[in-house]
Design a protein around this motif. Sequence first.
Motif, PDB file in Angstrom:
ATOM      1  N   UNK A 236       0.824  -1.205   0.000  1.00 48.70           N
ATOM      2  CA  UNK A 236       0.000   0.000   0.000  1.00 48.70           C
ATOM      3  C   UNK A 236       0.859   1.256   0.000  1.00 48.70           C
ATOM      4  N   UNK A 237       0.222   2.399  -0.170  1.00 49.84           N
ATOM      5  CA  UNK A 237       0.937   3.667  -0.155  1.00 49.84           C
ATOM      6  C   UNK A 237       1.537   3.931   1.229  1.00 49.84           C
ATOM      7  N   UNK A 238       2.595   4.726   1.280  1.00 49.52           N
ATOM      8  CA  UNK A 238       3.191   5.097   2.551  1.00 49.52           C
ATOM      9  C   UNK A 238       2.189   5.901   3.379  1.00 49.52           C
ATOM     10  N   UNK A 239       2.261   5.699   4.685  1.00 50.19           N
ATOM     11  CA  UNK A 239       1.371   6.403   5.596  1.00 50.19           C
ATOM     12  C   UNK A 239       2.184   7.234   6.575  1.00 50.19           C
ATOM     13  N   UNK A 240       2.208   8.565   6.428  1.00 46.85           N
ATOM     14  CA  UNK A 240       2.895   9.419   7.396  1.00 46.85           C
ATOM     15  C   UNK A 240       2.353   9.166   8.805  1.00 46.85           C
ATOM     16  N   UNK A 241       3.245   9.099   9.763  1.00 42.67           N
ATOM     17  CA  UNK A 241       2.852   8.809  11.132  1.00 42.67           C
ATOM     18  C   UNK A 241       3.039   7.369  11.521  1.00 42.67           C
ATOM     19  N   UNK A 242       3.087   6.481  10.524  1.00 39.97           N
ATOM     20  CA  UNK A 242       3.362   5.076  10.799  1.00 39.97           C
ATOM     21  C   UNK A 242       4.871   4.867  10.868  1.00 39.97           C
ATOM     22  N   UNK A 243       5.338   3.897  11.653  1.00 39.22           N
ATOM     23  CA  UNK A 243       6.785   3.631  11.714  1.00 39.22           C
ATOM     24  C   UNK A 243       7.352   3.364  10.322  1.00 39.22           C
ATOM     25  N   UNK A 244       8.379   4.158   9.961  1.00 36.18           N
ATOM     26  CA  UNK A 244       9.008   4.045   8.642  1.00 36.18           C
ATOM     27  C   UNK A 244       8.001   4.223   7.504  1.00 36.18           C
ATOM     28  N   UNK A 245       6.846   4.824   7.800  1.00 37.27           N
ATOM     29  CA  UNK A 245       5.840   5.050   6.775  1.00 37.27           C
ATOM     30  C   UNK A 245       5.125   3.802   6.318  1.00 37.27           C
ATOM     31  N   UNK A 246       5.294   2.683   7.036  1.00 41.54           N
ATOM     32  CA  UNK A 246       4.708   1.402   6.643  1.00 41.54           C
ATOM     33  C   UNK A 246       3.366   1.222   7.338  1.00 41.54           C
ATOM     34  N   UNK A 247       2.312   0.952   6.574  1.00 43.70           N
ATOM     35  CA  UNK A 247       1.009   0.658   7.153  1.00 43.70           C
ATOM     36  C   UNK A 247       1.119  -0.641   7.948  1.00 43.70           C
ATOM     37  N   UNK A 248       0.839  -0.618   9.259  1.00 47.18           N
ATOM     38  CA  UNK A 248       1.043  -1.828  10.060  1.00 47.18           C
ATOM     39  C   UNK A 248      -0.015  -2.915   9.868  1.00 47.18           C
ATOM     40  N   UNK A 249      -1.282  -2.515   9.726  1.00 45.58           N
ATOM     41  CA  UNK A 249      -2.363  -3.504   9.750  1.00 45.58           C
ATOM     42  C   UNK A 249      -3.350  -3.235   8.628  1.00 45.58           C
ATOM     43  N   UNK A 250      -3.602  -4.252   7.797  1.00 44.01           N
ATOM     44  CA  UNK A 250      -4.687  -4.200   6.830  1.00 44.01           C
ATOM     45  C   UNK A 250      -5.872  -4.946   7.403  1.00 44.01           C
TER      46      UNK A 250
END
Length: 381
Positions: A236-250
Motif C-alpha cells: 500500500x501507499x506510505x502512511x505518514x505517522x506510521x513507523x518508517x511510513x509502513x502501514x502496520x495492519x490491513x
Amino acid sequence: MRSHARRTVLGAIVLATASALVAAPAAQASTAGFTATDTKKLLTTTDLEAITTAGEDGVWAVGTARDSPFVARWGGQAWKSESWTPSVLGGLSAVAAAGPSDVWAVGTRLSLSRQPLPLFMHDNGSGWTTVAGPPDPEGGGHLRSVAVAAPDDVWAVGTAGPDATPRPYAAHWDGQSWQEVTLPDKQSGALSSVTAAGPDDVWVTGEADVVLGTGQARKQAIVAHWDGQRWTDVPPAEEPGAPEGILPIGQRISAAAPDQVWLVGQIPQTSRTVVQRWNGSEWTRGPALPAEQARPGNAGLSADPSGVTWVSNSAKNSVTGKPRPVFARWCDGQWTDVPVPSTVVTGNGGAVATTADGATTWALVRTGTTGTPVVLRYNRP
C-alpha cells in the motif's frame, strides 16, 4: 465458550484517513436514513457478524447463537433463522453469495478436543450443509472472510496454527473441493479480508510480523493480489505517522471493479484508521473520512460497481458514554452521514452489504447478545 468463540471468529474491520496531511472534513448532512427491519423472530442470544446480498430476493446475515453457527435470511417482511446439517459447535464470521441459490459462510468450529478449526458451510438452494475443507491445519485455525468470484472460484481466508503464533491461511474452492493455498513469504501473521473483482482478480489483506532493516520487529500490512497464476505482493501507499511510513495492519478490503479497490487499515501508534484506493496501477491515500468514522474501532466496508462505498464505525454517546453506530456513504466525491433510527441507541456500526446496482444497502449494528439483533436497511433516494 461464547466469549471465546466471538473473540476468535471475528475479523476486525476499521476505517478512515486522508489523501493528504490535512484534517478530515465533516460529512455532509443526509436527508435519508436507515430503517430498522423486523428481527423479532431471531434469538435474542444471537450475535450477528456479517451480511451479504444477491439482490432483493437474497439477503443473509450470519453469526453465533447459543455457541453454534447462526444463519438468518430476509423473507421480504422479516428475518427468519435457517437450519443446517450436521450440527456444529462454533460460529460464523463471514458470508458471500454467488446467487440466490449459491451462498457460502465460513467461521470456526470446535473439534471434540475443543480445538478451533476452519468451518465451511454452503447453501445450494436446498438448505445449509457443512462442507469438508482442506486437511485441518496444524495447531487449529479460524476463517474470517469469504469472497465469491464465480460459483467454481471461491476464496476464504483467516489464520492457522496456535492463536498465540498464527500464520496466514487461505483456501480455494474450485467447484469440487477446498484446497489450502500458500501465499509466498507469509510465515507469521493473519489474513483478515478477501475480495474478488472478478475471476482471476482477487485481493487479500491482513498483517504480518516482520523485522525491518533496522533490526526492529514491526507489524506490516499484507496486501496481495491473485491474477489467476500467482500471488503478488502489492504494497500500500506510505502512511505518514506510521513507523518508517509502513502501514502496520490491513483490516478490510473491498473491490467495486478491477480499478476500484478500497483498503482499510489501522495505525495503532497514532490511534487512527486509514483508507486507501487502488486505481488499477497503484495504491493512493484517502479520501479523508469524517472524524467519527476515523476513530479506531470495529467497522464495516462495502464498495459496489455503482461507485458507492460505505463505511461504518462507532462513536461515543456524549451523554451515556456508550458506543453508538455511525455510517458514512461515499458518492459523487464526498462522504455523507446516513442517520440511524433513534431506537438504535447503543452498539457498534457493523458489516455492510450493498446490491450490485447500489439501490439497497443492508447493515448490522453490533449489540452482542444483549437483545434482539439489529439489521438496518437503506434504499437509495
